[in-house]
Design a protein around this motif. Structure first.
Motif, PDB file in Angstrom:
ATOM      1  N   ARG A  28       0.833  -1.194   0.000  1.00 10.78           N
ATOM      2  CA  ARG A  28       0.000   0.000   0.000  1.00 10.78           C
ATOM      3  C   ARG A  28       0.879   1.259   0.000  1.00 10.78           C
ATOM      4  O   ARG A  28       1.907   1.305   0.657  1.00 10.78           O
ATOM      5  N   ASN A  29       0.460   2.259  -0.729  1.00 10.01           N
ATOM      6  CA  ASN A  29       1.034   3.613  -0.718  1.00 10.01           C
ATOM      7  C   ASN A  29       2.387   3.765  -1.397  1.00 10.01           C
ATOM      8  O   ASN A  29       2.748   4.847  -1.842  1.00 10.01           O
ATOM      9  N   ARG A  30       3.188   2.698  -1.470  1.00 15.33           N
ATOM     10  CA  ARG A  30       4.507   2.830  -2.090  1.00 15.33           C
ATOM     11  C   ARG A  30       4.979   1.470  -2.581  1.00 15.33           C
ATOM     12  O   ARG A  30       4.347   0.452  -2.347  1.00 15.33           O
ATOM     13  N   ASP A  31       6.120   1.477  -3.287  1.00 19.47           N
ATOM     14  CA  ASP A  31       6.705   0.237  -3.773  1.00 19.47           C
ATOM     15  C   ASP A  31       7.494  -0.460  -2.675  1.00 19.47           C
ATOM     16  O   ASP A  31       7.857   0.148  -1.653  1.00 19.47           O
ATOM     17  N   PHE A  32       7.787  -1.740  -2.890  1.00 20.52           N
ATOM     18  CA  PHE A  32       8.681  -2.465  -1.984  1.00 20.52           C
ATOM     19  C   PHE A  32      10.101  -1.910  -2.126  1.00 20.52           C
ATOM     20  O   PHE A  32      10.528  -1.515  -3.220  1.00 20.52           O
ATOM     21  N   ASP A  33      10.830  -1.887  -1.021  1.00 17.49           N
ATOM     22  CA  ASP A  33      12.212  -1.420  -1.069  1.00 17.49           C
ATOM     23  C   ASP A  33      13.115  -2.372  -0.298  1.00 17.49           C
ATOM     24  O   ASP A  33      12.688  -3.428   0.178  1.00 17.49           O
ATOM     25  N   ALA A  34      14.384  -1.982  -0.167  1.00 22.08           N
ATOM     26  CA  ALA A  34      15.386  -2.848   0.464  1.00 22.08           C
ATOM     27  C   ALA A  34      15.041  -3.155   1.915  1.00 22.08           C
ATOM     28  O   ALA A  34      15.333  -4.253   2.421  1.00 22.08           O
ATOM     29  N   SER A  35      14.421  -2.188   2.614  1.00 25.85           N
ATOM     30  CA  SER A  35      14.062  -2.447   4.016  1.00 25.85           C
ATOM     31  C   SER A  35      13.012  -3.540   4.124  1.00 25.85           C
ATOM     32  O   SER A  35      13.033  -4.352   5.054  1.00 25.85           O
ATOM     33  N   ASP A  36      12.087  -3.586   3.166  1.00 31.08           N
ATOM     34  CA  ASP A  36      11.085  -4.657   3.157  1.00 31.08           C
ATOM     35  C   ASP A  36      11.741  -6.017   2.904  1.00 31.08           C
ATOM     36  O   ASP A  36      11.358  -7.024   3.500  1.00 31.08           O
TER      37      ASP A  36
END
Length: 610
Positions: free
Chosen positions: A262-270
């Motif tokens: 939700r709200n944004r893309d997946f990133d390295a922290s995810d």
């Protein structure tokens, strides 16, 4: 900066500027109106803006959710003159959100009036992330022990992922290595997924499973790795996804997947968080899977133990009748002997008696085998048949029956169980099945149940023709004998992913769940041995000794094909002994054929590997 530096001599200003230039933490200097007067290189490196971009401007890095808190911090700074350890969040030029700690101070001009602010920021994003991950993993590790069942444990893990990563859905995609497929054991939000299997070499999950590397796909329908068939089958729309492998030191169990951030893309922290969760739950999931398999095996052992008594009674029932007949025949032979019989006749009769006694003793030997050792039913039956063959041969030879009767005995046993290995040859499955069933139609022509064929091109199988003919014949006969008049039997051939398949479905009375696992071991026939009257082949509930399915089990191990049985008992006949009238028109529960067809039935699938 010039105002601030006017308070210091030139050499002091140089030292102060050099200090700020090389300071590893971001520093900026604001004017009284909060516009930028100075940025050090560390600020530019951390946040992405350069000094020329921001000189004389306000820095647009306060996120909306931090604005109220920031106003409180500024108020505190002006009231107290300093600010220490103020935790907040700030945006970078490229939109990343950083956790920071602010220290600040007001500086004054030569007249003693506030001239601006010196602010130092310390990036604690990694520290906070590590703390959050550790807290999450600790909570998960503590909670896993509460969920003993595999499904409950999977549901807990998926709910945690959905909450922590703020995603619409998550799943634990387990690997079925025997079938080469992925499957969704539990789907909390989309139950349709529980019916879906897909190849282990497909999709993002397949790539992650092979490479053992996490993978982020932020636009699924433009990715070459995405496998859209799962969406088509489930009716779900996947926008973005993150998959990580679930692996222990010994094996890879499957893939952990988070879908639609939700709200944004997946990133390295995810990725870091999902990988940490996967490492934490991998052994727990593996233990739950093993525990479930052990419970299932234990249940099967209990079922086999209960069936053991049925086996003994069944075999005793089958042996006693022919033994009694032969015993009575010997008595009659003795009574009808002439006063001076042919030489050696008493010796022959004595030998016959000994062999009959051996058959009687065999019943007790079988019981001992079952009590002391773990034998497959078909192997035990081979032992029995061979022993019977030896005893009857001796009797036949002793009575002067000659080689013809002995050969007949051999042929009769081999006709049922194919005691010798036959040569396999390539056979087109569909045409062979059609030809075999056409030849059988006169045998079940007296029945009014329909036999429908759906014979798609399925490829070639490698089997002896006689063996394949017996498989088709046995499955069709069992299907017809369990289907009431007016009912339906369907025979299909299809080309599956692993090879050709023969599928025989009857829409008949079905088999109780507790009996299904025992059929292929020959431990009982679909109707219990003593619950039917002797009828002709293909008659409804004609009954038999259960040899057809036992024989197929023997064939499957000898010629390497797979057998699966799926059955649901007729809803109107829940008990194994509840009678069916044998005609849909005479059933009190069915108003027509459709009622019967949808009430129960059995499907046997024979899978031939490429």
């Amino acid at each position: 900066m010039d105002l601030m530096m006017n308070e210091f001599p030139l050499d002091a200003e140089s030292r102060y500027r050099a200090f700020l230039e090389f300071l590893p933490d971001p520093v900026f200097v604001f004017n009284v109106d909060h516009t930028v007067q100075y940025l050090n290189p560390a600020f530019e490196k951390t946040f992405g803006w350069t000094f020329p971009e921001l000189k004389g401007k306000r820095i647009p890095f306060v996120p909306d959710h931090e604005k109220a808190k920031t106003r409180e911090g500024v108020k505190q700074l002006f009231e107290q003159g300093v600010l220490y350890g103020f935790e907040t969040q700030r945006l970078t030029k490229d939109g990343r959100l950083l956790d920071i700690v602010i220290d600040g101070a007001i500086f004054f001009d030569s007249t003693g009036h506030p001239a601006g602010q010196v602010i130092t920021l310390r990036d604690i994003t990694e520290k906070k992330k590590a703390e959050r991950i550790n807290a999450v993993l600790f909570r998960i590790a503590q909670s896993l022990s509460k969920y003993r069942k595999l499904d409950d444990r999977l549901t807990f893990v998926m709910n945690e992922i959905q909450a922590l990563l703020d995603v619409e859905n998550s799943s634990v995609i387990l690997a079925d290595e025997l079938r080469g497929e992925f499957y969704f054991r539990v789907a909390t939000n989309y139950k349709q997924l529980e019916e879906i299997r897909f190849p282990m070499d497909k999709g993002v999950a397949g790539h992650v499973y092979r490479t053992l590397e996490p993978m982020v796909v932020n636009d699924c329908y433009t990715s070459p790795y995405f496998f859209p068939d799962v969406d088509r089958q489930s009716g779900y729309r996947t926008r973005n996804m993150l998959d990580v492998p679930i692996q222990t030191a010994e094996k890879t169990i499957g893939v952990l997947s988070a879908v639609n951030k939700r709200n944004r893309d997946f990133d390295a922290s995810d990725v870091d968080l999902m990988s940490a969760i996967s490492s934490t739950v991998a052994y727990s999931l593996e233990n739950a899977i093993i525990n479930e398999e052990l419970k299932q095996s234990y249940g099967e052992v209990q079922s086999l133990n209960r069936a053991k008594e049925k086996v003994i009674h069944h075999l005793s029932h089958e042996l006693k009748t022919p033994v009694s007949v032969l015993s009575a025949s010997i008595v009659l032979l003795r009574e009808r002997l002439t006063p001076e019989p042919r030489p050696g006749i008493h010796r022959i009769l004595d030998r016959s008696r000994r062999n009959l006694d051996r058959l009687l003793e065999m019943q007790y030997e079988i019981e001992d085998i079952l009590r002391e050792k773990d034998y497959h039913a078909h192997r035990m039956m081979h032992v029995l048949l061979n022993a019977c063959r030896d005893g009857i041969e001796a009797f036949a030879d002793g009575c002067g029956a000659g080689e013809a009767m002995i050969d007949c005995i051999h042929q009769s046993i081999d006709a049922v169980f194919d005691g010798h290995e036959e040569k396999a040859e390539p056979i087109l499955l569909g045409p062979f099945v059609e030809k075999t069933i056409d030849a059988l139609r006169p045998l079940f022509g007296h029945r009014t149940c329909r036999v429908e064929l759906s014979l798609q091109p399925a490829g070639t199988v490698m089997l002896p023709p006689n063996v394949l003919r017996k498989i088709v014949t046995g499955l069709l006969r069992n299907a017809i004998e369990n289907t009431p008049d007016g009912g339906l039997v369907r025979v299909e051939t299809v080309e599956a992913k692993t090879g050709p398949e023969l599928i025989v479905t009857d829409y008949g009375i079905g088999i109780p769940l507790e009996n299904q696992k025992l059929l292929f071991e020959g431990q009982l026939s679909a109707p219990e041995t003593l619950s039917y009257a002797t009828r002709n082949p293909y008659d409804f509930m004609a009954g038999g000794r259960g040899f057809d399915l036992l024989r197929m089990k023997i064939f499957s191990e000898r010629y390497h094909f797979d057998l699966k049985l799926r059955s649901s008992r007729c809803t109107f006949l829940p008990g194994a002994t509840d009678p069916c009238p044998g005609k849909i028109s005479e059933c009190a529960h069915c108003s027509g054929v459709e009622d019967c067809i949808h009430s129960g039935g059995t499907t046997v699938t024979v899978g031939f590997f490429w």
